[in-house]
Enzyme design. Sequence first.
Site, PDB file in Angstrom:
ATOM      1  N   CYS A 128      -1.865  10.256  -6.695  1.00 24.40           N
ATOM      2  CA  CYS A 128      -1.145   9.941  -8.073  1.00 24.40           C
ATOM      3  C   CYS A 128      -1.749  10.634  -9.303  1.00 24.40           C
ATOM      4  O   CYS A 128      -1.161  10.702 -10.147  1.00 24.40           O
ATOM      5  CB  CYS A 128      -1.097   8.478  -8.070  1.00 24.40           C
ATOM      6  SG  CYS A 128      -2.648   7.617  -7.868  1.00 24.40           S
ATOM      7  N   LYS A 175       1.121  -5.209   3.142  1.00 21.33           N
ATOM      8  CA  LYS A 175       2.271  -4.487   3.608  1.00 21.33           C
ATOM      9  C   LYS A 175       1.942  -2.915   3.531  1.00 21.33           C
ATOM     10  O   LYS A 175       2.035  -2.531   2.650  1.00 21.33           O
ATOM     11  CB  LYS A 175       3.590  -4.742   3.055  1.00 21.33           C
ATOM     12  CG  LYS A 175       4.876  -4.456   3.536  1.00 21.33           C
ATOM     13  CD  LYS A 175       5.338  -3.046   3.976  1.00 21.33           C
ATOM     14  CE  LYS A 175       5.670  -2.218   2.882  1.00 21.33           C
ATOM     15  NZ  LYS A 175       5.941  -0.993   3.442  1.00 21.33           N
ATOM     16  N   GLU A 194      -0.207   0.151  -9.838  1.00 23.58           N
ATOM     17  CA  GLU A 194      -0.766   1.474  -9.936  1.00 23.58           C
ATOM     18  C   GLU A 194       0.133   2.414  -9.690  1.00 23.58           C
ATOM     19  O   GLU A 194       0.293   2.312  -8.394  1.00 23.58           O
ATOM     20  CB  GLU A 194      -2.316   1.313  -9.428  1.00 23.58           C
ATOM     21  CG  GLU A 194      -3.146   2.645  -9.759  1.00 23.58           C
ATOM     22  CD  GLU A 194      -2.475   3.816  -9.009  1.00 23.58           C
ATOM     23  OE1 GLU A 194      -2.009   4.839  -9.615  1.00 23.58           O
ATOM     24  OE2 GLU A 194      -3.074   4.000  -7.796  1.00 23.58           O
ATOM     25  N   LEU A 220       0.886  -0.990   0.019  1.00 17.71           N
ATOM     26  CA  LEU A 220       0.072   0.055   0.028  1.00 17.71           C
ATOM     27  C   LEU A 220       0.954   1.275   0.008  1.00 17.71           C
ATOM     28  O   LEU A 220       2.119   1.341   0.574  1.00 17.71           O
ATOM     29  CB  LEU A 220      -0.932  -0.063   1.168  1.00 17.71           C
ATOM     30  CG  LEU A 220      -1.846  -1.279   1.339  1.00 17.71           C
ATOM     31  CD1 LEU A 220      -2.629  -0.908   2.677  1.00 17.71           C
ATOM     32  CD2 LEU A 220      -2.756  -1.576   0.108  1.00 17.71           C
ATOM     33  N   TYR A 268      11.733  -8.463  -8.850  1.00 20.12           N
ATOM     34  CA  TYR A 268      11.513  -9.559  -7.837  1.00 20.12           C
ATOM     35  C   TYR A 268      10.790 -10.798  -8.258  1.00 20.12           C
ATOM     36  O   TYR A 268      11.090 -11.756  -8.048  1.00 20.12           O
ATOM     37  CB  TYR A 268      10.704  -9.162  -6.625  1.00 20.12           C
ATOM     38  CG  TYR A 268      11.181  -7.768  -5.857  1.00 20.12           C
ATOM     39  CD1 TYR A 268      12.682  -7.571  -5.850  1.00 20.12           C
ATOM     40  CD2 TYR A 268      10.389  -6.946  -5.167  1.00 20.12           C
ATOM     41  CE1 TYR A 268      13.203  -6.264  -5.233  1.00 20.12           C
ATOM     42  CE2 TYR A 268      11.234  -5.735  -4.265  1.00 20.12           C
ATOM     43  CZ  TYR A 268      12.328  -5.493  -4.547  1.00 20.12           C
ATOM     44  OH  TYR A 268      12.975  -4.612  -3.976  1.00 20.12           O
ATOM     45  N   GLU A 273       6.997  13.923 -11.567  1.00 20.30           N
ATOM     46  CA  GLU A 273       5.804  14.022 -10.375  1.00 20.30           C
ATOM     47  C   GLU A 273       6.259  14.763  -9.120  1.00 20.30           C
ATOM     48  O   GLU A 273       7.328  13.981  -8.511  1.00 20.30           O
ATOM     49  CB  GLU A 273       5.393  12.403 -10.142  1.00 20.30           C
ATOM     50  CG  GLU A 273       4.248  12.392  -9.291  1.00 20.30           C
ATOM     51  CD  GLU A 273       3.653  10.911  -8.895  1.00 20.30           C
ATOM     52  OE1 GLU A 273       2.417  10.773  -9.022  1.00 20.30           O
ATOM     53  OE2 GLU A 273       4.575  10.166  -9.061  1.00 20.30           O
ATOM     54  N   TRP A 296       1.151   5.440   1.253  1.00 23.33           N
ATOM     55  CA  TRP A 296       1.006   6.237   2.484  1.00 23.33           C
ATOM     56  C   TRP A 296       0.004   7.453   2.179  1.00 23.33           C
ATOM     57  O   TRP A 296      -0.555   8.149   3.192  1.00 23.33           O
ATOM     58  CB  TRP A 296       2.361   6.750   3.005  1.00 23.33           C
ATOM     59  CG  TRP A 296       3.084   7.456   1.927  1.00 23.33           C
ATOM     60  CD1 TRP A 296       4.230   7.024   1.353  1.00 23.33           C
ATOM     61  CD2 TRP A 296       3.006   8.805   1.361  1.00 23.33           C
ATOM     62  NE1 TRP A 296       4.700   7.975   0.628  1.00 23.33           N
ATOM     63  CE2 TRP A 296       4.096   9.057   0.447  1.00 23.33           C
ATOM     64  CE3 TRP A 296       1.891   9.742   1.641  1.00 23.33           C
ATOM     65  CZ2 TRP A 296       4.276  10.211  -0.160  1.00 23.33           C
ATOM     66  CZ3 TRP A 296       1.891  10.984   0.781  1.00 23.33           C
ATOM     67  CH2 TRP A 296       3.204  11.284  -0.086  1.00 23.33           C
ATOM     68  N   SER A 333       5.258   4.419  -6.260  1.00 19.92           N
ATOM     69  CA  SER A 333       5.985   4.998  -7.327  1.00 19.92           C
ATOM     70  C   SER A 333       6.384   3.912  -8.269  1.00 19.92           C
ATOM     71  O   SER A 333       6.362   2.967  -8.149  1.00 19.92           O
ATOM     72  CB  SER A 333       7.296   5.454  -6.708  1.00 19.92           C
ATOM     73  OG  SER A 333       8.132   4.481  -6.395  1.00 19.92           O
TER      74      SER A 333
END
Length: 503
Positions: free
Chosen positions: A303, A192, A268, A166, A256, A399, A168, A246
């Site tokens: 975002c 997380k 996203e 998630l 990963y 951004e 912030w 980000s």
Amino acid sequence: MTVSITRTEAHDIASMLTVRNLAFIDGKSCAAADGATFQTVNPATEEPITEVAHCGCADVDRAVKAARRVFRAGWWSRIAPEARKETLLRLADLVRANTRELAVLESIDSGKTITDCLHEIGTEVPSFFQWYAELIDKRFDKVAPTGQDALALIVKEPIGVVGLVLPWNFPLLMAAWKLAPALAAGCSVLIKPAEQTPLTTLRLAELAQEAGLPDGVLNVVPGMGETTGQAVGRHPDIDAVSFTGSTEVGACFLRYAAESNLKTIGLEMGGKSPFIVLDDADLNDALIEHAANSAFWNGGQNCSANMRQLVDVKLVDEFIERITIRAQSYRLGDPLDPETNIGPMVTAEHQARVMGYIEQGKAGGARLVTGGSTRKPGCFVEPTVFAGVTPDMTIAREEIFGPVLGVLAVNGLDEALQIACDTEYGLHATVFTRDVDRAIHMARQLPCGTVSVNGFSEGDVKTPFGGYKRSGSLARDNGTEAIDQYMQTKTIWVCTARPEAKR
């Protein structure tokens, strides 16, 4: 559901909060295996709130094992859809019943205004759990057409154990965006939360248990991205990860996955979204309010924020004058005061990052019209407006994720479209025009996931949200599309014979 609160009431609730700071694994609150912690800070005062368990690889592995065990047992994944529905409806009711506590907790942890927190948590969060709960027993699989010698079933099954990572900026709302469809699908989940804002997610886990969610179905593993987040991304027994954050970190999750078990990754990510005002637009109070809200809502920490405001040369001078007046009317201050319009940046580090972009804007030749300063105590940045911005400037291309609005003058529809499309991002755009043909033309030509016409909006729970290009993957949050990233498709081909052939 409309919930109101006074500044005194909010501070009284804050003074009596029981703050959960332990991980939540297999139905129990627990410290990290190695005892590690990290500090979460109130960005409005820069005072510590609590030390939170910092989960490492061992903790993530324990959570995955619990999630896998309950998934295989079928206590959630294979129960009747009506049973999952009733549990999620109870969770929605519990969120509503605890709205004021959750809103105050989120406000002090993130710096978001109490007004925004009350709306998101009292209205939007429970509506997501309710909407996906109601969807559970209304989705149907398919039968493919065949000859008489076969029966072809096309069925959807929960993908298994999923990791939800998630951001912030909307802590509990983003948890609901991902958790509601994942649970509706029948998956087991690890969340997380962002290390800056873990507290409301930990409380949500307790409410989910109270609603009747079986132990192990929902696990919360707080920690840093480079440790806990990476452990989630690399774990070989997690089937899918849904990430909001980000673009740079999203790329890490793809890596990963490639270096572990090729798990499904839904992304996203960032944006540099245009707010386009064509020459026939009605430059009224409503348009100016949408322009301000698109840039300054949640302190610009959004975002889909429309920070590139492309205004036709015929209207640009009046637009700058009016948006400046609106920006100067915002009230910075105590986020627990309902009169506050903009809270602080989430951390001192992020405040410094935003101020760095403001300095780059000034150095790059843009004209600072208003704002551009910090306020102390706390991590505040004033609503900032730049005029004379050109498409090549850093503040027009990167951004910022803070309350920094840049106005670019454009000459006609074609130039507006050209500049709007000249970005590596593709999340959102807003278009103002009184000509429906021009509006549809712009909407079709803009390469982004959401186009809002004559108003700034991300849609609602029914409409998919996500981005093109470096703003996202094919996965979408919201709508019926969201549940697809937590399910996989199976074909069951049954060979049949005529009954008399068996005699």
